[in-house]
Design an enzyme around this catalytic site. Sequence first.
Site, PDB file in Angstrom:
ATOM      1  N   ASP A 267       5.352  16.618 -18.569  1.00  0.00           N
ATOM      2  CA  ASP A 267       5.903  15.282 -18.323  1.00  0.00           C
ATOM      3  C   ASP A 267       6.247  15.137 -16.840  1.00  0.00           C
ATOM      4  O   ASP A 267       7.301  15.583 -16.393  1.00  0.00           O
ATOM      5  CB  ASP A 267       7.150  15.063 -19.195  1.00  0.00           C
ATOM      6  N   LYS A 274       8.985  11.549 -11.811  1.00  0.00           N
ATOM      7  CA  LYS A 274      10.276  12.254 -11.799  1.00  0.00           C
ATOM      8  C   LYS A 274      10.546  12.843 -10.418  1.00  0.00           C
ATOM      9  O   LYS A 274       9.619  13.054  -9.634  1.00  0.00           O
ATOM     10  CB  LYS A 274      10.244  13.402 -12.817  1.00  0.00           C
ATOM     11  N   ARG A 348       8.908   8.650 -26.794  1.00  0.00           N
ATOM     12  CA  ARG A 348       9.129   7.697 -27.888  1.00  0.00           C
ATOM     13  C   ARG A 348       7.849   6.911 -28.193  1.00  0.00           C
ATOM     14  O   ARG A 348       7.676   6.426 -29.312  1.00  0.00           O
ATOM     15  CB  ARG A 348      10.293   6.766 -27.533  1.00  0.00           C
TER      16      ARG A 348
HETATM   17  N1  BES Z   1      11.129  14.582 -21.377  1.00  0.00           N
HETATM   18  C1  BES Z   1      12.084  13.658 -20.902  1.00  0.00           C
HETATM   19  C2  BES Z   1      13.501  13.954 -21.385  1.00  0.00           C
HETATM   20  C3  BES Z   1      14.140  15.256 -20.948  1.00  0.00           C
HETATM   21  C4  BES Z   1      15.078  15.269 -19.940  1.00  0.00           C
HETATM   22  C5  BES Z   1      13.852  16.432 -21.607  1.00  0.00           C
HETATM   23  C6  BES Z   1      15.690  16.463 -19.568  1.00  0.00           C
HETATM   24  C7  BES Z   1      14.440  17.622 -21.236  1.00  0.00           C
HETATM   25  C8  BES Z   1      15.359  17.640 -20.223  1.00  0.00           C
HETATM   26  C9  BES Z   1      11.737  12.229 -21.336  1.00  0.00           C
HETATM   27  O1  BES Z   1      10.393  11.960 -21.501  1.00  0.00           O
HETATM   28  C10 BES Z   1      12.245  11.299 -20.277  1.00  0.00           C
HETATM   29  O2  BES Z   1      11.778  11.406 -19.184  1.00  0.00           O
HETATM   30  N2  BES Z   1      13.181  10.428 -20.637  1.00  0.00           N
HETATM   31  C11 BES Z   1      13.737   9.510 -19.715  1.00  0.00           C
HETATM   32  C12 BES Z   1      13.872   8.170 -20.413  1.00  0.00           C
HETATM   33  C13 BES Z   1      14.269   7.045 -19.510  1.00  0.00           C
HETATM   34  C14 BES Z   1      13.174   6.719 -18.528  1.00  0.00           C
HETATM   35  C15 BES Z   1      14.612   5.843 -20.350  1.00  0.00           C
HETATM   36  C16 BES Z   1      15.106  10.025 -19.280  1.00  0.00           C
HETATM   37  O3  BES Z   1      15.827  10.581 -20.127  1.00  0.00           O
HETATM   38  O4  BES Z   1      15.433   9.926 -18.111  1.00  0.00           O
HETATM   39 ZN    ZN Z   2       9.451  11.320 -19.686  1.00  0.00          ZN
HETATM   40 ZN    ZN Z   3       9.179  13.639 -21.944  1.00  0.00          ZN
END
Ligand code: BES
Ligand code: ZN
Ligand code: ZN
Length: 491
Positions: A267, A274, A348
């Site tokens: 990801d 990120k 999601r």
């Molecule tokens: N894979 C991440 C969530 C995550 C964060 C997993 C830290 C393990 C450790 C997920 O896909 C993500 O990036 N979520 C975002 C959602 C947001 C953009 C609404 C997040 O949590 O920042």
């Molecule tokens: Zn993500």
């Molecule tokens: Zn993710």
Amino acid sequence: MVKQKLELVRNWQEEKELLVLGFFEKDGEVSGTELGQRIFNNLTLGSANLRKDFQGKFGQKSLIYKVSPKRILFVGLGKAKDFNPEARREISSQVACYVRNLGIKSYSVEVFGDFSDLLCPSAVKTQVESQAAGLYRFESYKKSDKNIEEIKILVSFVTPEIEKAFCEGEIVAKNLYFVRDLINEPASKMTPAMLAETAKEVAQQSGRKIQVKILDNWELKEMGANLIAAVGRAGFHPPYLITLEYKPENHQNAKPYVLVGKGICFDSGGLDIKTESSMAGMHTDMAGGAAAIGALKTIAELDLPLWIVGLVPTAENLIAEGSYKPGDIIKAYNGKTIEIGNTDAEGRLILFDAMAYAKEKFNPYLMIDIATLTGACKVALGEHYAGLLGSDRKFLKKIKEAGEESGDKVWELPLDKKYAEEIGSEVADLKNIGSHWAGAITAACFLQEAIGKEQPWLHLDIAGAGRMEIIGQATGFGLRLFVQFFLNEIK
Ligand code: BES
Ligand code: ZN
Ligand code: ZN
């Protein structure tokens, strides 16, 4: 693979290297098993210091050198009334690591607190699992020099139930290693195709107990799983939807339990990229998928009389010419249109299609999804509890119980319809992000739209609980929880 050979033994005298004995702290004295107490009394006859120094406080350790066995380790278990399964897990894992650090390769250990009449099979299972869990390291690329090769579990008596619990513990431990190894594997090796290949192997090795079906990118587009296809479009390695089905002849449930695990092999965030620190570790973003595959494998090995299906949508969330974009509107498998507010909320999306498909194809008795879904959940609960949300009070209670029993603990967050207002969109049926707040809950609200409010459903957010920050390695969260949950479901 679990390195240690495990054995259930009754005779401690065969131990040459190290004998580990546990003691409770009781009114300023220590209290051990018959064997432990005898040895302790003998040794302390000549050494008042030992009696003074070792009080049986939780985690206390006194190592004594002898002739046969060469060493004896006294371990403090704390007060008997406080010695719950959690304490047993903690001390079993502590002791195993302590012994390894001494450079010893093999030892015999009591089932802690085995006061004959008290020895219950679940204690044996817990101890076997926890010591192995504590010893785990990801060793595919760097071997460690200190390894425990054999652990003998000393019991005062053996019944078929104890033997069964021991075998269960061994199977769970082995599969916990399998799951953690899968998750820890770097993303350039553990691609969606590799994850699908692993699922195929699991089915093949199950001796026809598990059926596997892999839908490829073309098939996904053809059937309308456009969210999985969109997320996976920029990946050099294309996406898949993996299905594993375990349906033994003696299954007790008329409708299946369905596990759905997030299988994002890496990801990057996509175009909503990120930062460096939040991208680190994102090869473990398929931890939910690995837990689902591992659970199916374990359940089949344990021959549980339940019909259980595991689904894993798997993709890479990367950046390329084909990337899906913020502002895109995509039609999901169930026909709902989704506005992309953020390409980093990809988990999601792939789950949405997989869950809608699962609902239609399997009409589940219960659906459980498991995913490293939101940073917000990690902020809320840290690493020690997974976030839990769901639509069915009965199953919420049951999964909490399984959490306490297995050590994969869960904490419920409110699935209040007020939060769902945030995922509305002006231009589509739904948007894949909410406001700044309560991100773990709005993510769950989004997922529920895939299956509707009537479907009994539990959601586990393991963004925090799935990985140990200090060593950056997978916990395998979910495997022990699912196994315990299903063991409890058997009538
Ligand atoms: N894979 C991440 C969530 C995550 C964060 C997993 C830290 C393990 C450790 C997920 O896909 C993500 O990036 N979520 C975002 C959602 C947001 C953009 C609404 C997040 O949590 O920042
Ligand atoms: Zn993500
Ligand atoms: Zn993710």
